[in-house]
Design a protein around this motif. Sequence first.
Motif, PDB file in Angstrom:
ATOM      1  N   ARG A 155     -39.396 -14.221  -3.728  1.00 43.81           N
ATOM      2  CA  ARG A 155     -40.180 -12.983  -3.959  1.00 43.81           C
ATOM      3  C   ARG A 155     -39.733 -12.118  -2.591  1.00 43.81           C
ATOM      4  O   ARG A 155     -40.559 -10.953  -2.659  1.00 43.81           O
ATOM      5  N   HIS A 156     -38.779 -12.635  -1.937  1.00 45.51           N
ATOM      6  CA  HIS A 156     -38.245 -11.849  -0.971  1.00 45.51           C
ATOM      7  C   HIS A 156     -39.347 -11.232   0.216  1.00 45.51           C
ATOM      8  O   HIS A 156     -39.457 -10.171   0.304  1.00 45.51           O
ATOM      9  N   VAL A 157     -40.276 -12.271   0.509  1.00 37.85           N
ATOM     10  CA  VAL A 157     -41.201 -11.766   1.432  1.00 37.85           C
ATOM     11  C   VAL A 157     -40.678 -12.341   2.946  1.00 37.85           C
ATOM     12  O   VAL A 157     -40.169 -13.123   2.968  1.00 37.85           O
ATOM     13  N   ALA A 158     -41.106 -11.448   3.710  1.00 35.63           N
ATOM     14  CA  ALA A 158     -40.982 -11.662   5.085  1.00 35.63           C
ATOM     15  C   ALA A 158     -41.598 -12.811   5.577  1.00 35.63           C
ATOM     16  O   ALA A 158     -42.942 -12.830   5.337  1.00 35.63           O
ATOM     17  N   VAL A 159     -41.081 -13.981   6.153  1.00 32.11           N
ATOM     18  CA  VAL A 159     -41.701 -15.216   6.455  1.00 32.11           C
ATOM     19  C   VAL A 159     -41.042 -15.676   7.742  1.00 32.11           C
ATOM     20  O   VAL A 159     -40.117 -15.493   8.170  1.00 32.11           O
ATOM     21  N   GLU A 160     -42.117 -15.938   8.505  1.00 31.09           N
ATOM     22  CA  GLU A 160     -41.813 -16.721   9.926  1.00 31.09           C
ATOM     23  C   GLU A 160     -41.674 -18.092   9.622  1.00 31.09           C
ATOM     24  O   GLU A 160     -42.790 -18.822   8.883  1.00 31.09           O
ATOM     25  N   ILE A 161     -40.750 -18.978   9.672  1.00 32.07           N
ATOM     26  CA  ILE A 161     -40.439 -20.389   9.468  1.00 32.07           C
ATOM     27  C   ILE A 161     -40.401 -20.994  10.762  1.00 32.07           C
ATOM     28  O   ILE A 161     -39.550 -20.599  11.514  1.00 32.07           O
ATOM     29  N   THR A 162     -41.260 -22.253  10.932  1.00 30.29           N
ATOM     30  CA  THR A 162     -41.440 -23.136  11.846  1.00 30.29           C
ATOM     31  C   THR A 162     -41.381 -24.357  11.082  1.00 30.29           C
ATOM     32  O   THR A 162     -41.677 -24.506  10.001  1.00 30.29           O
ATOM     33  N   PRO A 163     -41.176 -25.590  11.989  1.00 26.20           N
ATOM     34  CA  PRO A 163     -41.059 -26.782  11.650  1.00 26.20           C
ATOM     35  C   PRO A 163     -42.538 -27.189  11.278  1.00 26.20           C
ATOM     36  O   PRO A 163     -42.677 -28.131   9.951  1.00 26.20           O
ATOM     37  N   SER A 164     -43.799 -26.637  11.335  1.00 27.79           N
ATOM     38  CA  SER A 164     -45.064 -27.079  11.185  1.00 27.79           C
ATOM     39  C   SER A 164     -45.765 -25.754  10.300  1.00 27.79           C
ATOM     40  O   SER A 164     -46.804 -26.281   9.889  1.00 27.79           O
ATOM     41  N   TYR A 165     -45.347 -24.726  10.236  1.00 33.04           N
ATOM     42  CA  TYR A 165     -45.969 -23.840   9.500  1.00 33.04           C
ATOM     43  C   TYR A 165     -45.191 -22.659   9.090  1.00 33.04           C
ATOM     44  O   TYR A 165     -43.891 -22.555   9.556  1.00 33.04           O
ATOM     45  N   LEU A 166     -45.694 -21.646   8.116  1.00 35.80           N
ATOM     46  CA  LEU A 166     -44.942 -20.406   7.663  1.00 35.80           C
ATOM     47  C   LEU A 166     -45.887 -19.649   7.986  1.00 35.80           C
ATOM     48  O   LEU A 166     -47.110 -19.859   7.894  1.00 35.80           O
ATOM     49  N   ARG A 167     -45.381 -18.289   8.219  1.00 31.53           N
ATOM     50  CA  ARG A 167     -46.349 -17.361   8.483  1.00 31.53           C
ATOM     51  C   ARG A 167     -46.116 -15.962   7.777  1.00 31.53           C
ATOM     52  O   ARG A 167     -44.660 -15.964   7.656  1.00 31.53           O
ATOM     53  N   LEU A 168     -46.968 -15.222   6.927  1.00 34.77           N
ATOM     54  CA  LEU A 168     -46.681 -14.119   6.422  1.00 34.77           C
ATOM     55  C   LEU A 168     -47.706 -12.920   6.418  1.00 34.77           C
ATOM     56  O   LEU A 168     -48.854 -13.468   6.894  1.00 34.77           O
ATOM     57  N   SER A 169     -47.291 -11.801   6.067  1.00 38.73           N
ATOM     58  CA  SER A 169     -48.311 -10.580   5.843  1.00 38.73           C
ATOM     59  C   SER A 169     -49.448 -11.115   4.952  1.00 38.73           C
ATOM     60  O   SER A 169     -49.000 -11.457   3.915  1.00 38.73           O
ATOM     61  N   PRO A 170     -50.662 -10.748   5.022  1.00 43.14           N
ATOM     62  CA  PRO A 170     -51.808 -10.751   4.107  1.00 43.14           C
ATOM     63  C   PRO A 170     -51.180 -10.169   2.711  1.00 43.14           C
ATOM     64  O   PRO A 170     -50.873  -9.092   2.672  1.00 43.14           O
ATOM     65  N   ASP A 171     -51.504 -11.035   1.606  1.00 42.32           N
ATOM     66  CA  ASP A 171     -50.978 -10.551   0.314  1.00 42.32           C
ATOM     67  C   ASP A 171     -51.987 -11.555  -0.617  1.00 42.32           C
ATOM     68  O   ASP A 171     -51.610 -12.796  -0.685  1.00 42.32           O
ATOM     69  N   PRO A 172     -52.948 -11.068  -1.381  1.00 46.42           N
ATOM     70  CA  PRO A 172     -54.061 -11.784  -2.213  1.00 46.42           C
ATOM     71  C   PRO A 172     -53.372 -12.585  -3.298  1.00 46.42           C
ATOM     72  O   PRO A 172     -53.562 -13.359  -3.540  1.00 46.42           O
ATOM     73  N   ILE A 173     -52.133 -11.819  -3.962  1.00 47.80           N
ATOM     74  CA  ILE A 173     -51.330 -12.500  -4.897  1.00 47.80           C
ATOM     75  C   ILE A 173     -50.641 -13.723  -4.311  1.00 47.80           C
ATOM     76  O   ILE A 173     -50.628 -14.841  -4.966  1.00 47.80           O
ATOM     77  N   LEU A 174     -49.795 -13.481  -3.313  1.00 45.41           N
ATOM     78  CA  LEU A 174     -49.335 -14.719  -2.674  1.00 45.41           C
ATOM     79  C   LEU A 174     -50.095 -15.609  -2.309  1.00 45.41           C
ATOM     80  O   LEU A 174     -49.841 -16.928  -2.371  1.00 45.41           O
ATOM     81  N   GLN A 175     -51.218 -15.281  -1.685  1.00 53.59           N
ATOM     82  CA  GLN A 175     -52.387 -16.392  -1.138  1.00 53.59           C
ATOM     83  C   GLN A 175     -52.736 -17.292  -2.303  1.00 53.59           C
ATOM     84  O   GLN A 175     -52.852 -18.375  -2.204  1.00 53.59           O
ATOM     85  N   ALA A 176     -52.787 -16.528  -3.642  1.00 51.35           N
ATOM     86  CA  ALA A 176     -53.344 -17.194  -4.487  1.00 51.35           C
ATOM     87  C   ALA A 176     -52.289 -18.282  -5.319  1.00 51.35           C
ATOM     88  O   ALA A 176     -52.734 -19.488  -5.583  1.00 51.35           O
ATOM     89  N   MET A 177     -50.977 -17.822  -5.214  1.00 50.56           N
ATOM     90  CA  MET A 177     -50.026 -18.646  -5.319  1.00 50.56           C
ATOM     91  C   MET A 177     -49.984 -19.893  -4.700  1.00 50.56           C
ATOM     92  O   MET A 177     -49.795 -20.858  -4.945  1.00 50.56           O
ATOM     93  N   LEU A 178     -49.954 -19.736  -3.394  1.00 49.20           N
ATOM     94  CA  LEU A 178     -50.046 -20.874  -2.269  1.00 49.20           C
ATOM     95  C   LEU A 178     -51.222 -21.732  -2.257  1.00 49.20           C
ATOM     96  O   LEU A 178     -50.821 -23.012  -2.421  1.00 49.20           O
ATOM     97  N   GLU A 179     -52.526 -21.306  -2.623  1.00 48.84           N
ATOM     98  CA  GLU A 179     -53.226 -22.055  -2.788  1.00 48.84           C
ATOM     99  C   GLU A 179     -53.338 -22.868  -4.224  1.00 48.84           C
ATOM    100  O   GLU A 179     -53.544 -24.114  -4.052  1.00 48.84           O
TER     101      GLU A 179
END
Length: 147
Positions: free
Chosen positions: A97-121
């Motif tokens: 989805r070409h989302v800006a993401v911070e990637i680490t070995p233990s977590y991902l971080r992104l800007s709040p987005d309710p649609i992406l949040q629902a997909m991830l849940e």
Amino acid sequence: MLTFTQKKPPSPNAAVISTLSLTAEERTRSRHHWQMEDGQAVLLRLPRGTVLRDGDILVDETTGSLVRITAKPEPVLTVVAKNTIDLLKAAYHLGNRHVAVEITPSYLRLSPDPILQAMLEQMGVEIKEEISPFQPEVGAYGHHHSH
């Protein structure tokens, strides 16, 4: 007014005069007026496409004064998973989805987005709403876009 036309890599020993705290999106602006924490006005006039990272040093074109960039805490979604493969799957779907993401070995971080949040849940990963510095990956060609 200070005018910054040059960026240097992070240097803990640099003799900086101040700091400039910017969000992830703000750090993608190479030409913009800002105000530092001490109230002083500054102008960024960096090469187009420059993306600033936490700790980068800016150099004033006239005085040579140095200012350190800091990643300003901002609202983010932090994604954690029970195992590596679930975290990798989440990263894959965010990347599609070409989302800006911070990637680490233990977590991902992104800007709040309710649609992406629902997909991830729906994928079964855990999402925490936080206020934290956000350091998204720059694109494969050195550019960062936020949608």
